[in-house]
Design a protein around this motif. Structure first.
Motif, PDB file in Angstrom:
ATOM      1  N   CYS A 138       0.836  -1.193   0.000  1.00  0.00           N
ATOM      2  CA  CYS A 138       0.000   0.000   0.000  1.00  0.00           C
ATOM      3  C   CYS A 138       0.879   1.253   0.000  1.00  0.00           C
ATOM      4  O   CYS A 138       0.596   2.226  -0.698  1.00  0.00           O
ATOM      5  N   VAL A 139       1.956   1.221   0.770  1.00  0.00           N
ATOM      6  CA  VAL A 139       2.885   2.350   0.808  1.00  0.00           C
ATOM      7  C   VAL A 139       3.521   2.549  -0.565  1.00  0.00           C
ATOM      8  O   VAL A 139       3.711   3.690  -1.020  1.00  0.00           O
ATOM      9  N   ARG A 140       3.822   1.457  -1.237  1.00  0.00           N
ATOM     10  CA  ARG A 140       4.377   1.573  -2.594  1.00  0.00           C
ATOM     11  C   ARG A 140       3.356   2.201  -3.541  1.00  0.00           C
ATOM     12  O   ARG A 140       3.711   3.012  -4.399  1.00  0.00           O
ATOM     13  N   ARG A 197       2.086   8.273  12.730  1.00  0.00           N
ATOM     14  CA  ARG A 197       1.006   9.262  12.819  1.00  0.00           C
ATOM     15  C   ARG A 197       1.477  10.623  12.297  1.00  0.00           C
ATOM     16  O   ARG A 197       0.722  11.340  11.622  1.00  0.00           O
ATOM     17  N   ARG A 198       2.696  11.009  12.617  1.00  0.00           N
ATOM     18  CA  ARG A 198       3.199  12.297  12.145  1.00  0.00           C
ATOM     19  C   ARG A 198       3.230  12.342  10.626  1.00  0.00           C
ATOM     20  O   ARG A 198       2.849  13.357  10.021  1.00  0.00           O
ATOM     21  N   LEU A 199       3.657  11.256  10.007  1.00  0.00           N
ATOM     22  CA  LEU A 199       3.761  11.228   8.556  1.00  0.00           C
ATOM     23  C   LEU A 199       2.391  11.215   7.888  1.00  0.00           C
ATOM     24  O   LEU A 199       2.127  11.999   6.966  1.00  0.00           O
ATOM     25  N   VAL A 200       1.524  10.332   8.335  1.00  0.00           N
ATOM     26  CA  VAL A 200       0.207  10.217   7.705  1.00  0.00           C
ATOM     27  C   VAL A 200      -0.639  11.454   7.976  1.00  0.00           C
ATOM     28  O   VAL A 200      -1.231  12.037   7.061  1.00  0.00           O
ATOM     29  N   GLY A 202       0.392  14.401   8.893  1.00  0.00           N
ATOM     30  CA  GLY A 202       1.015  15.558   8.263  1.00  0.00           C
ATOM     31  C   GLY A 202       0.697  15.625   6.778  1.00  0.00           C
ATOM     32  O   GLY A 202       0.431  16.698   6.228  1.00  0.00           O
ATOM     33  N   ALA A 203       0.692  14.451   6.123  1.00  0.00           N
ATOM     34  CA  ALA A 203       0.362  14.411   4.700  1.00  0.00           C
ATOM     35  C   ALA A 203      -1.097  14.795   4.479  1.00  0.00           C
ATOM     36  O   ALA A 203      -1.422  15.546   3.540  1.00  0.00           O
ATOM     37  N   LYS A 204      -1.972  14.329   5.335  1.00  0.00           N
ATOM     38  CA  LYS A 204      -3.381  14.679   5.204  1.00  0.00           C
ATOM     39  C   LYS A 204      -3.592  16.188   5.371  1.00  0.00           C
ATOM     40  O   LYS A 204      -4.391  16.802   4.645  1.00  0.00           O
ATOM     41  N   LEU A 229       4.787  17.265   1.116  1.00  0.00           N
ATOM     42  CA  LEU A 229       4.187  15.954   0.903  1.00  0.00           C
ATOM     43  C   LEU A 229       5.226  14.943   0.431  1.00  0.00           C
ATOM     44  O   LEU A 229       5.215  13.785   0.851  1.00  0.00           O
ATOM     45  N   ARG A 230       6.120  15.375  -0.450  1.00  0.00           N
ATOM     46  CA  ARG A 230       7.175  14.472  -0.923  1.00  0.00           C
ATOM     47  C   ARG A 230       8.072  14.045   0.224  1.00  0.00           C
ATOM     48  O   ARG A 230       8.492  12.883   0.298  1.00  0.00           O
ATOM     49  N   SER A 231       8.351  14.956   1.145  1.00  0.00           N
ATOM     50  CA  SER A 231       9.177  14.620   2.302  1.00  0.00           C
ATOM     51  C   SER A 231       8.497  13.556   3.155  1.00  0.00           C
ATOM     52  O   SER A 231       9.112  12.567   3.557  1.00  0.00           O
ATOM     53  N   PHE A 232       7.204  13.756   3.448  1.00  0.00           N
ATOM     54  CA  PHE A 232       6.453  12.755   4.205  1.00  0.00           C
ATOM     55  C   PHE A 232       6.438  11.421   3.466  1.00  0.00           C
ATOM     56  O   PHE A 232       6.612  10.352   4.060  1.00  0.00           O
TER      57      PHE A 232
END
Length: 236
Positions: A138-140, A197-200, A202-204, A229-232
């Motif tokens: 899913c991450v891919r 959580r920070r990544l998901v 933050g992206a949202k 977003l690219r960083s996350f």
């Protein structure tokens, strides 16, 4: 950050595996994730130019893959019965590991990263052929959706074209949907991990700003959001 996420993912799959037998799919997935955690960290280090630490993670990946092959190369889980890719996986990944090491030692870190990413692709294709879904895949998918969205990181965008505005909104929506799917697939330990959580989240939050960038036709805002977003996405 990278090692912390890898440990969280390994912990989650280890807990799921429980006392499974060596040929069980859950046990196989947990062993693959343990190896792939080193792969993801190595890719992250190569992306940031930290060749020495990347080399260390590749060594750990090679060791973990060797242990995985010893356990499962001759004893496939039932889920992979009849899947030809399973039989070719072991030599294929071993060859990619050799290539990654050679590229790294010859001063070509980008080529080494491509070899490591190809291993992710090999496992992705294997599981897809067997109808198996895991968080790593899913991450891919999220990475691919982010690649499509990043195509609009262009300050010379022609905002007068409705097709451009629609496409940006559509690509952002697709990326957000994949992120939601990944969040839902994550095991409890991973989902609650502060790094995840920070990544998901933050992206949202970043995705929530894209409608404003479109409405105001603000290329600078869109650029800042896409870079974040690219960083996350890279860390995910």
């Amino acid at each position: 950050m990278l090692p912390c996420l890898a440990r969280a993912a390994c912990l989650a799959l280890a807990l799921l595996a429980g006392p499974a037998m060596a040929g069980d799919l859950t046990d196989f997935n947990a062993a693959v994730e343990q190896a792939q955690s080193h792969n993801r960290v190595a890719i992250g280090y190569l992306r940031t130019g930290n060749v020495d630490l990347a080399s260390l993670e590749i060594d750990r990946l090679r060791e973990a893959w060797g242990a995985l092959a010893q356990r499962f190369a001759g004893k496939r889980p039932d889920a992979f019965d009849g899947i030809a890719r399973y039989g070719t996986l072991w030599t294929g990944v071993s060859a990619r590991l050799v290539a990654a090491d050679l590229m790294l030692k010859s001063g070509r870190p980008d080529a080494a990263r491509q070899s490591l990413d190809a291993i992710r692709g090999d496992l992705y294709d294997l599981r897809k052929a067997a109808g198996i879904a895991v968080l790593a895949d899913c991450v891919r998918d999220a990475n691919a959706a982010m690649d499509a969205l990043m195509a609009y990181d262009d300050r010379a965008l022609d905002w007068t074209k409705s097709a451009t505005r629609f496409s940006i909104a559509n690509k952002a929506s697709i990326y957000g949907s994949v992120l939601e799917r990944c969040d839902g697939m994550a095991g409890e330990a991973v989902r609650k991990a502060p790094e995840f959580r920070r990544l998901v989240d933050g992206a949202k939050a970043g995705l929530a700003l894209i409608p404003k960038a479109i409405a105001t036709r603000d290329s600078d805002l869109l650029h800042r959001v896409l870079i974040e977003l690219r960083s996350f996405d890279n860390l995910l």
